[in-house]
Design a protein around this motif. Structure first.
Motif, mmCIF file in Angstrom:
data_model
loop_
_atom_site.group_PDB
_atom_site.id
_atom_site.type_symbol
_atom_site.label_atom_id
_atom_site.label_comp_id
_atom_site.label_asym_id
_atom_site.label_seq_id
_atom_site.Cartn_x
_atom_site.Cartn_y
_atom_site.Cartn_z
ATOM 1 N N THR A 268 0.964 -1.440 0.401
ATOM 2 C CA THR A 268 0.020 -0.201 0.077
ATOM 3 C C THR A 268 0.842 1.012 0.178
ATOM 4 N N GLN A 276 -3.619 3.605 -2.224
ATOM 5 C CA GLN A 276 -3.566 2.416 -3.204
ATOM 6 C C GLN A 276 -2.627 1.318 -3.537
ATOM 7 N N SER A 293 -8.722 4.177 -7.644
ATOM 8 C CA SER A 293 -9.538 3.824 -6.218
ATOM 9 C C SER A 293 -9.708 5.569 -5.462
ATOM 10 N N ASP A 297 -7.184 2.291 -0.236
ATOM 11 C CA ASP A 297 -7.235 0.577 -0.247
ATOM 12 C C ASP A 297 -5.986 0.300 0.486
ATOM 13 N N THR A 298 -5.838 -0.935 1.478
ATOM 14 C CA THR A 298 -4.679 -1.171 2.229
ATOM 15 C C THR A 298 -5.037 -2.973 2.474
ATOM 16 N N PHE A 311 -8.404 -7.369 -0.494
ATOM 17 C CA PHE A 311 -8.141 -6.157 0.604
ATOM 18 C C PHE A 311 -8.483 -5.701 1.081
ATOM 19 N N SER A 313 -11.211 -2.132 2.030
ATOM 20 C CA SER A 313 -10.921 -1.209 1.671
ATOM 21 C C SER A 313 -12.562 -0.097 1.995
ATOM 22 N N ARG A 315 -14.237 2.281 0.302
ATOM 23 C CA ARG A 315 -14.699 2.992 -0.959
ATOM 24 C C ARG A 315 -16.443 2.923 -0.884
ATOM 25 N N TYR A 322 -13.105 -6.440 -0.088
ATOM 26 C CA TYR A 322 -12.978 -7.034 -1.983
ATOM 27 C C TYR A 322 -11.685 -7.626 -2.067
ATOM 28 N N ALA A 331 -12.816 -3.783 -8.908
ATOM 29 C CA ALA A 331 -13.056 -4.691 -7.314
ATOM 30 C C ALA A 331 -14.281 -5.570 -7.526
ATOM 31 N N ARG A 333 -16.484 -6.739 -3.951
ATOM 32 C CA ARG A 333 -16.513 -6.575 -2.528
ATOM 33 C C ARG A 333 -17.023 -8.081 -1.870
#
Length: 439
Positions: A268, A276, A293, A297-298, A311, A313, A315, A322, A331, A333
């Motif tokens: 990340t 990201q 994104s 995101d991590t 990962f 997120s 979002r 996701y 991506a 979910r």
């Protein structure tokens, strides 16, 4: 201890305050495990189906610095697959032919016997044999000549032999875990046996160390260090102690995760603004961004086949898990149960997703069957963090708070058998379970 593998600075702007507070906890001084402290394994719970096994005291182990039979028995019990049958007071070794009728009366299905002999050069000769009590069959045995420092490893290998002979699956007792402690102003990265014993310091630093991750071959550990006053990703060679810099770009560099082939890391980075996902060669180089994104995101982790990256997120407004193809793209979910899900871990067999879900303010370990999507909460604690699967996919190690202290626990996937690995002198955090050892 943290609920995220990323530094608090990169999440502080976007994730909810409870998670930010827990991320900051990694930077707060807490007591830590002394270098020579021993762990105490406490097994709780009862499995639905357990194989009754007797581990007779090894002849000569009273003069051995390690009690081989007790270590083997603890390993097998912790796996959740076995129930110990009392074998105290029995005088047997690997040359004995046991009275199988007697052991059948004790309700044992199998029996292990052995011996420990100190040699003139100071090494130890360890031998054992496994018996099928029900059929009266000799299932084979092994012998080892090792230094005193390798006696625990021998016991773990004996447990692996027994586990595989009786279940048909490979045992994980001779594998290793890595974790982090903090003592005063110093952080330490430890490599230990799978039962938490025999911890060896791999790295010590006055600045935080987080997110250790084993390479697929077990020879290297990726981690994040703050020694440059910012999060930077390194890879550490376990055998030599040498390390190499992987990611030190502008902003935060964090959350390393190995691809199954060991040639690539997912990381990340906030080099272009928001945090990201990128992939980068395991020797360093120019990173490749996975996708665009609008959120953070991590916590990337590769699927067992290397085709996807799971990962976390925000979002969608709150942290969820996701997945995205390793080649990039859209991506998808994965978690829909609960409104706050973090810290994904994929089992090596690809069947299970372990993660942490916040339920009514409590952080609990959950396991999802990836084929059906069915989810189970497997703990009754409220501060679980950082799950990691054993290489045979049968156990999970995780960090939690137990009786007011941070501790490592292992659990079977159904949550029925748990073992606490408790340091006598302090707290431990951020575990990662290493791969199978080369045979």
């Amino acid at each position: 201890m943290t609920t995220d593998r990323t530094p608090h600075s990169m999440l502080s702007a976007a994730l909810p305050q409870p998670l930010r507070r827990r991320l900051m906890a990694a930077l707060i001084s807490t007591p830590a495990l002394p270098a020579l402290a021993q762990f105490r394994v406490e097994v709780t719970g009862v499995g639905l189906t357990q194989l009754p096994v007797a581990i007779a005291p090894f002849r000569g182990e009273a003069q051995s610095p390690q009690k081989i039979a007790a270590i083997v028995q603890a390993d097998l019990e912790r796996s959740g697959q076995f129930r110990a049958v009392d074998a105290s007071g029995v005088a047997l070794d690997e040359t004995s032919r046991p009275d199988v009728a007697l052991w059948r009366q004790k309700s044992a299905d199998s029996l292990a016997t052995g011996s420990v002999t100190r040699l003139a050069d100071g090494r130890f000769d360890v031998r054992f044999r496994l018996w099928d009590v029900v059929r009266g069959q000799d299932l084979g045995g092994q012998s080892f000549v090792v230094s005193q420092g390798d006696l625990r490893l021998v016991a773990h290998r004996i447990a692996d032999f027994i586990y595989e002979k009786l279940t048909g699956e490979r045992g994980v007792f001779s594998t290793r875990i890595v974790y982090v402690t903090k003592a005063g102003t110093r952080y330490s990265l430890w490599v230990a046996d799978a039962d938490g014993e025999n911890a060896q310091s791999a790295l010590s630093s006055p600045e935080p160390i987080i997110s250790p991750a084993w390479s697929p071959n077990g020879g290297q550990i990726a981690y994040v260090s703050f020694e440059s006053r910012k999060p930077v990703v390194y890879v550490h060679d376990v055998a030599t102690g040498r390390r190499r810099l992987i990611a030190n770009f502008r902003g935060s560099n964090s959350a390393p995760a190995w691809a199954p082939d060991g040639r690539t890391l997912a990381v990340t980075l906030s080099r272009d603004g928001a945090s990201q996902l990128y992939t980068i060669d395991s020797n360093g180089g120019e990173p490749r961004r996975l996708m665009q994104s609008a959120g953070i995101d991590t916590e990337p982790v590769f699927s067992s086949d290397g085709r996807s990256i799971y990962f976390v997120s925000d979002r969608g407004g709150a942290p969820q898990i996701y997945k995205v193809p390793t080649t990039g793209g859209n991506a998808q979910r994965v978690t829909f149960t609960g409104t706050y899900n973090i810290s994904p871990s994929i089992s090596p067999d690809g069947r299970w997703l372990a993660y942490i879900s916040r339920i009514n303010g409590a952080f609990k370990l959950h396991v999802m069957d990836l084929s059906s999507g069915a989810v189970s909460a497997i703990t009754d604690t409220s501060a679980d963090e950082n799950p990691s699967f054993a290489p045979n996919s049968r156990l999970i190690v995780y960090a939690t708070q137990h009786q007011g202290r941070e501790a490592l626990m292992t659990s079977t996937l159904d949550g029925k058998i748990k073992a606490r690995l408790a340091g006598q002198g302090g707290d431990i955090r951020e575990p990662d379970w290493g791969p199978f050892q080369k045979q």
